[in-house]
Design an enzyme around this catalytic site. Structure first.
Site, short mmCIF file in Angstrom:
data_model
loop_
_atom_site.label_atom_id
_atom_site.label_comp_id
_atom_site.label_asym_id
_atom_site.label_seq_id
_atom_site.Cartn_x
_atom_site.Cartn_y
_atom_site.Cartn_z
N CYS A 3 -7.10 3.96 3.64
CA CYS A 3 -6.27 3.53 2.65
C CYS A 3 -4.59 3.45 2.61
O CYS A 3 -4.25 5.27 2.43
CB CYS A 3 -6.23 3.83 0.69
SG CYS A 3 -4.70 2.84 -0.02
N CYS B 274 -0.44 -3.44 -0.25
CA CYS B 274 -1.96 -2.75 0.92
C CYS B 274 -1.39 -2.31 1.95
O CYS B 274 -0.55 -2.55 2.97
CB CYS B 274 -2.65 -3.73 1.10
SG CYS B 274 -4.11 -3.04 1.99
#
Length: 269
Positions: free
Chosen positions: A73, A208
């Site tokens: 991530c 994101c």
């Protein structure tokens, strides 16, 4: 036993971060899903476990989506760097190295408060153009995790969850599937607008990091964007992307953006 955690977000992508140096935090999918529950738990898109990786300066980062599945991530890496700097895991150093998803990734704290972070993300799967049924064009590759990128005429009008779910589970990209990024752009000197459907969360997230990085790679590789470009996330933050090349071969990106501490708390287990 009470365990201390920190709630943070990177451009609206929110996480629960813990120092797991003693290895006492549960990593079961049920626990992660419970603590990420926005009604019955702390609430978050994922959980980040941090600890020093042996005697060297490397910090281990283990990231889990809210359904308990592991991933890499980009926004989480920025939060991890801010957390490590503030909690002493970096030894007071602004530049640090993380072991995340099997790769060594660098991160640098850009300000005294640890709220602006520059991180490195690697291209782990080259991006290719795919033509699906009805002449639909998408671009698939990976920056840490697999992503599909699709250019759209209006990012605001798209049914993000329906379209994202359709492509995330498209038979062409099974069994692993992919995160899906929808990008709208007009001029190459203005921020491109990106919305992302994230697998593991199975919904839209406000940002994101790997999705913004993947979109930047696609815009540079297939649409002629420069090596430095800006992405406007759904949460309203601007993420700055620098394309990283070696001998003119695309290797990854540097991503600069915010890392914000929301609150700290204790969890009874």
């Amino acid at each position: 036993m009470k365990r201390v955690f920190t709630k943070m977000h990177g451009a609206g992508n929110d996480f629960i971060l813990v120092d797991d140096s003693e290895g006492t935090w549960s990593r079961s999918p049920d626990f992660i899903a419970g603590i990420c529950d926005r009604h019955l738990g702390v609430g978050g898109d994922g959980v980040i476990y941090l600890c020093r990786a042996g005697d060297d300066d490397v910090i281990r980062m283990d990231y889990y989506n809210s359904d308990g599945s592991g991933a890499v991530c980009g926004n989480g890496l920025r939060c991890a760097a801010s957390f490590a700097y503030g909690k002493g895991l970096s030894g007071g150093k602004r530049k640090m190295t993380f072991l995340a998803g099997g790769n060594l990734l660098t991160a640098e704290v850009k300000d005294d408060k640890g709220t602006s972070i520059r991180t490195e993300l690697l291209v782990t799967e080259p991006f290719r153009k795919y033509e699906l049924e009805n002449s639909e064009v998408v671009y698939k590759g990976g920056v840490g995790v697999p992503h599909l990128v699709k250019a759209v005429p209006d990012a605001e009008r798209i049914d993000l969850c329906r379209e994202g779910r359709r492509l995330r589970f498209h038979e062409r990209f099974q069994p692993e599937g992919a995160n899906v990024d929808f990008v709208f752009f007009e001029k190459k000197d203005r921020p491109a607008v990106v919305r992302t459907y994230e697998r593991g969360v199975e919904d839209e997230t406000l940002a994101c990091g790997t999705g913004c990085a993947s979109t930047a790679v696609v815009l540079h590789q297939f649409f002629g964007f420069p090596e430095k470009l800006s992405i406007l996330s759904r949460g309203g933050d601007i993420l700055e992307i620098e394309i990283m090349k070696e001998c003119n071969i695309l290797k990854g990106v540097f991503l600069t953006g915010p890392a914000v501490t929301v609150f700290e708390g204790e969890l009874s287990q």
